[in-house]
Design a protein around this motif. Structure first.
Motif, PDB file in Angstrom:
ATOM      1  N   LEU A 222     -22.580 -17.372 -17.676  1.00  0.00           N
ATOM      2  CA  LEU A 222     -23.190 -18.718 -17.481  1.00  0.00           C
ATOM      3  C   LEU A 222     -24.799 -18.586 -17.623  1.00  0.00           C
ATOM      4  O   LEU A 222     -25.143 -19.372 -18.222  1.00  0.00           O
ATOM      5  N   VAL A 223     -25.189 -17.602 -16.689  1.00  0.00           N
ATOM      6  CA  VAL A 223     -26.941 -17.537 -16.633  1.00  0.00           C
ATOM      7  C   VAL A 223     -27.456 -17.071 -17.879  1.00  0.00           C
ATOM      8  O   VAL A 223     -28.532 -17.416 -18.314  1.00  0.00           O
ATOM      9  N   GLN A 224     -26.893 -15.976 -18.334  1.00  0.00           N
ATOM     10  CA  GLN A 224     -27.495 -15.270 -19.546  1.00  0.00           C
ATOM     11  C   GLN A 224     -27.262 -16.028 -21.093  1.00  0.00           C
ATOM     12  O   GLN A 224     -28.026 -16.262 -21.535  1.00  0.00           O
ATOM     13  N   PHE A 225     -26.031 -16.638 -21.071  1.00  0.00           N
ATOM     14  CA  PHE A 225     -25.813 -17.039 -22.395  1.00  0.00           C
ATOM     15  C   PHE A 225     -25.272 -18.635 -22.344  1.00  0.00           C
ATOM     16  O   PHE A 225     -25.091 -19.129 -23.243  1.00  0.00           O
ATOM     17  N   ASN A 226     -25.429 -19.308 -21.388  1.00  0.00           N
ATOM     18  CA  ASN A 226     -25.082 -20.742 -21.017  1.00  0.00           C
ATOM     19  C   ASN A 226     -23.785 -20.871 -21.484  1.00  0.00           C
ATOM     20  O   ASN A 226     -23.484 -21.895 -22.310  1.00  0.00           O
ATOM     21  N   GLU A 227     -22.734 -19.994 -21.257  1.00  0.00           N
ATOM     22  CA  GLU A 227     -21.314 -20.254 -21.256  1.00  0.00           C
ATOM     23  C   GLU A 227     -20.627 -20.541 -20.417  1.00  0.00           C
ATOM     24  O   GLU A 227     -19.936 -19.746 -19.576  1.00  0.00           O
ATOM     25  N   PRO A 228     -20.255 -21.867 -20.031  1.00  0.00           N
ATOM     26  CA  PRO A 228     -19.380 -22.325 -18.908  1.00  0.00           C
ATOM     27  C   PRO A 228     -17.934 -22.079 -19.194  1.00  0.00           C
ATOM     28  O   PRO A 228     -17.723 -21.957 -20.272  1.00  0.00           O
ATOM     29  N   SER A 229     -17.163 -21.906 -18.084  1.00  0.00           N
ATOM     30  CA  SER A 229     -15.596 -21.597 -18.443  1.00  0.00           C
ATOM     31  C   SER A 229     -15.027 -22.135 -17.186  1.00  0.00           C
ATOM     32  O   SER A 229     -15.443 -22.007 -16.042  1.00  0.00           O
ATOM     33  N   TRP A 230     -13.781 -22.393 -17.563  1.00  0.00           N
ATOM     34  CA  TRP A 230     -12.951 -22.845 -16.483  1.00  0.00           C
ATOM     35  C   TRP A 230     -12.498 -21.719 -15.432  1.00  0.00           C
ATOM     36  O   TRP A 230     -12.311 -21.884 -14.287  1.00  0.00           O
ATOM     37  N   ALA A 231     -12.527 -20.415 -15.912  1.00  0.00           N
ATOM     38  CA  ALA A 231     -12.456 -19.423 -15.056  1.00  0.00           C
ATOM     39  C   ALA A 231     -13.299 -19.383 -13.898  1.00  0.00           C
ATOM     40  O   ALA A 231     -12.885 -19.034 -12.836  1.00  0.00           O
ATOM     41  N   LEU A 232     -14.498 -20.107 -13.650  1.00  0.00           N
ATOM     42  CA  LEU A 232     -15.558 -19.901 -12.792  1.00  0.00           C
ATOM     43  C   LEU A 232     -14.927 -21.031 -11.916  1.00  0.00           C
ATOM     44  O   LEU A 232     -15.454 -20.992 -10.618  1.00  0.00           O
ATOM     45  N   ILE A 233     -13.946 -21.859 -11.889  1.00  0.00           N
ATOM     46  CA  ILE A 233     -13.474 -22.738 -11.034  1.00  0.00           C
ATOM     47  C   ILE A 233     -12.071 -22.146 -10.490  1.00  0.00           C
ATOM     48  O   ILE A 233     -11.809 -22.003  -9.442  1.00  0.00           O
ATOM     49  N   ILE A 234     -11.366 -21.837 -11.418  1.00  0.00           N
ATOM     50  CA  ILE A 234      -9.929 -21.190 -10.944  1.00  0.00           C
ATOM     51  C   ILE A 234      -9.916 -19.871 -10.420  1.00  0.00           C
ATOM     52  O   ILE A 234      -9.148 -19.702  -9.552  1.00  0.00           O
TER      53      ILE A 234
END
Length: 329
Positions: A222-234
């Motif tokens: 997320l920080v390095q490549f600006n790739e959000p993911s549902w995994a960061l919530i689940i």
């Protein structure tokens, strides 16, 4: 001894060392991502063509494939050798669950460890911190002032109760001394069975070790490549549930702990050793500080403690400094 010297002698060096090792594990994974060398994480690590997974993951892989596979088998044998050398050290030194429990349940952690005092009973431990109840480690400790007839361990030979002190007491004994077969092992059997039924390592989806580092990797992306993911919530939700709702994860549920504890029966090194002539119990003092401090509910006096995670809490808790962790006897 001055207050400054007394404070230095009680410095929790084992806890500090465990903290540095945990930090090194996270730094290790982050360095692999930063330099793009593909080192991996403690649950699955390697360099180039050489890779390794946790022992449970190796067994799950073979159970899912319904065959004996050379690579996982060799890795499992290697891990067995390591466990024979260090026992359950992974649980205290590398597993993130104890640290997550301290973070999300700090008050309970302090209650469990702050009320033990020196673990010396009021009957024979005058002048020491005394737990209000032997069976309630969370109870507040009290101070008992030495009396004319009380036995003070440091002056045992000269005290009025020297005759009582001379009679050694038997070891307290830990609730989990010896080989343990409990609910963790039932979960272990279920874990391997689920892998065989579904054809892949099902437990890996909820393993707190894997979820912790998967969350770290997700934050990095997320920080390095600006790739959000549902995994960061689940993933964090599952982790928080495991360490707060399933409060006895390590002692009642974890299949990794179950497997490692069985293999730890091979371990004869790096075990806590007690100097019998220094231990307060040999002087008739009803001390049980080491058993009270042990998160695995073990007595280091016992000859067989495969559940020992080498955390060093018994060493730090012993008021007589009679316990040490040595490579061999």
């Amino acid at each position: 001894m001055s207050d400054k010297e007394n404070s230095a002698s009680k410095k929790p060096r084992f806890r500090t060392a465990r903290g540095w090792v945990a930090f090194a594990c996270v730094a290790f994974a982050l360095a692999g991502m930063a330099f793009r060398v593909g080192i991996g994480t403690p649950s699955a690590f390697g360099i180039q063509q050489i890779s390794a997974i946790c022992p449970l993951g190796a067994l799950e892989t073979m159970a899912g494939a319904k065959s004996v596979m050379l690579h996982p088998l060799l890795l499992f044998v290697l891990v067995v050798v390591l466990i024979a050398l260090v026992g359950k050290a992974f649980c205290a030194w590398m597993c993130p669950v104890p640290w997550l429990q301290k973070f999300f349940r700090p008050r309970k952690h302090r209650a469990a460890n702050g009320g033990v005092g020196h673990g010396v009973s009021a009957k024979s431990g005058a002048g020491h911190g005394v737990p209000a109840s032997r069976n309630d480690p969370g109870a507040a400790s009290v101070q008992v002032e030495p009396s004319a007839t009380a036995c003070i361990p440091s002056a045992c030979a000269a005290c009025a109760g020297a005759a009582a002190c001379a009679k050694a007491l038997a070891p307290v004994g830990g609730a989990r001394d010896g080989v343990q077969l409990d609910s963790r092992h039932a979960v272990l059997v279920g874990t391997l069975a689920s892998a065989a039924v579904f054809g892949f390592p099902v437990f890996c989806l909820i393993c707190p070790v894997g979820l912790t580092f998967a969350t770290i990797i997700g934050l990095w992306n997320l920080v390095q490549f600006n790739e959000p993911s549902w995994a960061l919530i689940i993933f964090p939700i599952i982790l928080i549930a495991e360490v707060t709702v399933l409060r006895k994860w390590c002692s009642k549920i974890c299949p990794i702990s179950a497997l490692v504890s069985l293999l730890s029966n091979l371990n004869v090194t790096l075990r806590p050793r007690v100097k019998a002539d220094v231990c307060l119990r040999s002087r008739g003092v009803d001390c049980h500080a080491c058993v009270d401090a042990c998160p695995e509910q073990l007595d280091p006096h016992s000859g067989r403690i495969p559940e020992c995670s080498k955390c060093g809490k018994c060493v730090e808790a012993c008021p007589a400094k009679a316990i040490s962790i040595k490579l061999l006897k």
